[in-house]
Design an enzyme around this catalytic site. Structure first.
Site, PDB file in Angstrom:
ATOM      1  N   GLY A  45       0.827  -1.201   0.000  1.00 55.00           N
ATOM      2  CA  GLY A  45       0.000   0.000   0.000  1.00 55.00           C
ATOM      3  C   GLY A  45       0.861   1.251   0.000  1.00 55.00           C
ATOM      4  CD  GLN A  50       3.363   5.807   2.541  1.00 54.04           C
ATOM      5  OE1 GLN A  50       2.398   5.250   2.032  1.00 54.04           O
ATOM      6  NE2 GLN A  50       4.343   5.137   3.114  1.00 54.04           N
ATOM      7  CB  CYS A  92       5.029   2.285   7.486  1.00 57.83           C
ATOM      8  SG  CYS A  92       4.616   3.753   6.528  1.00 57.83           S
ATOM      9  CG  LEU A  93       6.483   0.954   1.463  1.00 62.11           C
ATOM     10  CD1 LEU A  93       5.860   1.278   0.112  1.00 62.11           C
ATOM     11  CD2 LEU A  93       7.617  -0.055   1.307  1.00 62.11           C
ATOM     12  CG  HIS A 134      -0.645   1.420   7.279  1.00 59.29           C
ATOM     13  ND1 HIS A 134       0.299   1.067   8.226  1.00 59.29           N
ATOM     14  CD2 HIS A 134       0.019   2.173   6.366  1.00 59.29           C
ATOM     15  CE1 HIS A 134       1.464   1.592   7.882  1.00 59.29           C
ATOM     16  NE2 HIS A 134       1.320   2.265   6.761  1.00 59.29           N
ATOM     17  CD  GLU A 135      -1.395   2.607   2.703  1.00 53.89           C
ATOM     18  OE1 GLU A 135      -0.974   3.776   2.601  1.00 53.89           O
ATOM     19  OE2 GLU A 135      -0.645   1.639   2.917  1.00 53.89           O
ATOM     20  CG  HIS A 138       0.186   6.867   5.299  1.00 53.89           C
ATOM     21  ND1 HIS A 138       1.331   7.386   5.859  1.00 53.89           N
ATOM     22  CD2 HIS A 138       0.434   5.544   5.097  1.00 53.89           C
ATOM     23  CE1 HIS A 138       2.235   6.412   5.987  1.00 53.89           C
ATOM     24  NE2 HIS A 138       1.710   5.284   5.539  1.00 53.89           N
TER      25      HIS A 138
HETATM   26 ZN    ZN Z   1       2.568   3.423   5.645  1.00 58.57          ZN
END
Ligand code: ZN
Length: 169
Positions: A45, A50, A92-93, A134-135, A138
């Protein structure tokens, strides 16, 4: 086109994103880039903040691109319903190298526009419900680290600060 992924500490990640006014060609290009960037990472995701764009858009694909039906694009998403509880490891990225157990509802129904501007709704459980939440976080400037309690959170934040100081973040 693959875009650089911002890391914890970058201001765009910690501020709420704005609603998308219109699905312009620029927004469409952004969505394409987000998909490319998510697959390249690889991740399941990615949210627009991000990649440094403070707009309410996220992409998810639990199949990492292996199943063409697995790709979900959500523009201006909102929760319709949430219930239950699940406790799983999350990463998380934007917080590479760190994982922690995060409490989330076990089911989430999300409604939003797809890439063509059509309203769609997804009723998700398990990992997909977790990914949605999670997204969605963000888009409100919240990272999974912010959802941890005191000591656990402090430990990760301290390690990130240390890596930052050493120029390794
Ligand atoms: Zn994330």
């Amino acid at each position: 086109m693959i875009r650089p992924i911002l890391k914890y500490g970058d201001q765009t990640l910690h501020e709420p994103a704005a609603a998308v006014d219109a699905l312009t060609s620029e927004v469409d290009r952004l969505i394409g880039d987000m998909i490319d960037t998510m697959y390249a990472a690889p991740g399941i995701g990615l949210a627009a903040p991000q990649v440094g764009v403070a707009l309410r858009i996220f992409v998810i694909d639990l199949s990492l691109g292996h199943d063409p039906a697995g790709l979900i694009v959500m523009v201006n998403p909102r929760f319709v319903e949430r219930d239950g509880m699940q406790l799983e490891e999350e990463g998380c990225l934007s917080v590479p190298g760190f994982n922690a157990t995060v409490v989330r509802p076990s089911r989430a129904v999300v409604q939003g526009l797809d890439r063509s501007g059509t309203m769609h709704e997804k009723d998700a459980t398990g990992l997909l419900a977790r990914a949605f939440q999670h997204e969605m976080d963000h888009l409100d400037g919240t990272l999974f680290v912010d959802r941890l309690r005191g000591v656990k959170r402090d430990l990760i934040v301290r390690r990130i600060r240390k890596l930052s100081r050493a120029g390794k973040w």
